[in-house]
Write an enzyme that holds these catalytic residues in place. Structure first.
Site, short mmCIF file in Angstrom:
data_model
loop_
_atom_site.label_atom_id
_atom_site.label_comp_id
_atom_site.label_asym_id
_atom_site.label_seq_id
_atom_site.Cartn_x
_atom_site.Cartn_y
_atom_site.Cartn_z
N GLU A 62 0.84 -1.20 0.00
CA GLU A 62 0.00 0.00 0.00
C GLU A 62 0.87 1.26 0.00
OE1 GLU A 62 -3.22 2.28 2.93
OE2 GLU A 62 -2.10 0.55 3.65
N LYS A 80 -10.05 2.09 -2.29
CA LYS A 80 -10.42 1.68 -0.94
C LYS A 80 -11.79 2.23 -0.56
CE LYS A 80 -8.64 1.56 3.81
NZ LYS A 80 -7.59 2.02 4.74
N CYS A 131 -5.40 -2.19 3.35
CA CYS A 131 -5.27 -2.04 4.79
C CYS A 131 -6.35 -2.82 5.53
CB CYS A 131 -5.27 -0.55 5.14
SG CYS A 131 -4.77 -0.19 6.84
#
Length: 429
Positions: free
Chosen positions: A181, A247, A297
């Site tokens: 990421e 995301k 994440c």
């Protein structure tokens, strides 16, 4: 921090208070079974609520520890909260049995044990979707220097050097090369063209595919994204990459500013603090016959939300991929905890997992949530292995959190009937 801790404690406190308020106070077999059902429902519901309200704080969920227990095979049937409900129910009945020694409680407990053991033994068949060679890059850039303007060039050179090693490892068989990421600390539109093409050129058409994390600007909006390159993208397509996952579940304070807290984020002086959430159905990346469902994440720690994301994808995923930057947590237990929650998602859906992080833990997980390849955390390195994608939906994957709400709803209905009967009895006497 004190207010945050108090907020989290409220969920456990509410579970205990409601149990104290509505549990049966007189000793009887029916009361023992009712109390066990009530306690299991209250604890699992408020654990789900803690991981849902105010965007959710799902860390330290008791259901996630089952992936490393003899009860792991309950997960593809009931999910983390459903499996935890069964174990809390059994635990409460066992305590009641030891304290009360009532034969009817023993019969209920024995029947539940037999049913649980039978469910654990039931197979959850899936079929292979093919072998995918993988090379992961763990850059190990400390959070204190990740966005330091004087060190960005040095950190990127380090990432590119590791990428060259990873590409060499895939030279013969091809496969998937993965960076973590925000391996690129700059917004993609502010990234030099030579760096953009460098990431693209790690891929080779029809041979090696690259996925990497970067912040993407699209008009006035910013996204925390995973971008895929196949090696043949023209320069104009590199300006704003279209093949990507944005995301969806953003971190409060880290990726979006909750209402009334702009002063707090300004005081922290955090870069990239206001992102836009991704929308639409999940579109898996296609690599050598495998469909990769990607998350960024902590998107993979919310069991019900994750199940809905997978169910609504444009194609059934065969592999779960998570790209993270856990440098915020140093080398604490948070690394193991996040990995354990991600491994639980693999066990719930019977899909293997690929975890690539900046500082660890990185590696490969099989469809039962067990480590197959595990890279050492806290080191800059390249690791490689093979992952076998799986096709097929588990019972939990088909039902998702609707299964839990059915269980909680049944217990709530039982509670309402009991309260109605108690009030009718009191009126009559």
């Amino acid at each position: 921090m004190a207010a945050f801790t108090f907020y989290l404690a409220l969920f456990s406190a509410l579970a205990v208070w409601l149990y104290s308020r509505f549990s049966a106070k007189y000793p009887s077999p029916n009361a023992a079974v009712f109390n066990a059902l009530l306690w299991a429902a209250l604890w699992t519901f408020f654990e789900w609520a803690r991981g849902t309200f105010m965007t959710g704080f799902a860390w330290l969920g008791l259901g996630d520890v089952l992936v490393d227990s003899p009860f792991a095979n309950l997960l593809p049937w009931l999910g983390s909260h459903g499996a935890l409900f069964v174990l809390i129910l059994l635990g409460h009945l066992l305590v009641s049995l030891v304290l009360g020694r009532q034969s009817r409680t023993a019969l209920v407990f024995g029947a539940l044990v037999a049913g649980t053991v039978g469910l654990i033994q039931l197979p959850t068949p899936t079929q292979s979707a093919g072998i995918l060679p993988v090379a992961g890059v763990q850059t190990n850039v400390d959070q204190s220097i990740k966005f330091d303007p004087d060190l960005i060039v040095f950190n990127m050179q380090k990432a590119f050097a590791l990428g060259d090693v990873a590409k060499q490892q895939l030279a013969d068989q091809g496969g998937l090369l993965v960076f973590p990421e925000t391996v690129n600390p700059l917004v993609w539109t502010d990234t030099p063209v030579e760096w953009q093409t460098r990431f693209r050129d790690f891929a080779t058409p029809n041979h090696t595919t690259v996925i990497m994390g970067s912040a993407i600007q699209e008009g006035p909006r910013y996204f925390n994204s995973i971008v895929m390159f196949q090696g043949d993208e023209p320069l104009e397509d590199l300006e704003v990459p279209k093949t990507r996952h944005d995301k969806r579940h953003l971190v409060p304070f880290g990726e979006f500013i909750p209402l009334g807290f702009k002063w707090f984020v300004a005081m922290l002086n955090m870069p990239m603090g206001e992102f836009t959430s991704g929308t639409g159905p999940l579109q898996p990346f296609m690599v050598q016959g495998n469909a990769l469902a990607s998350t960024v994440c902590y998107e993979d720690i919310f069991s019900g939300e994750f199940a809905q994301l997978v169910a609504n994808s444009t194609q059934e995923p065969t592999v779960f991929v998570n790209l993270s930057n856990l440098a915020w947590f140093g080398q604490s237990w948070a690394l193991d905890q996040h990995a354990q929650m991600g491994r639980t998602r693999s066990a719930e859906h019977r899909k293997p997992g690929l975890r690539v992080t900046n500082t660890g833990l990185s590696g490969l997980v099989d469809e039962k949530g067990r480590w197959v390849e595990k890279a050492m955390p806290g080191q800059a390195l390249v690791w490689s292995g093979q992952i076998e994608g799986r096709l097929g939906q588990t019972f939990f994957a088909k039902w998702g959190d609707r299964l839990w709400f059915s269980i909680w709803g049944a217990v709530l209905l039982l509670l309402c009937v009991r309260e109605w009967r108690l009030k009718a009895y009191n009126r009559a006497h």
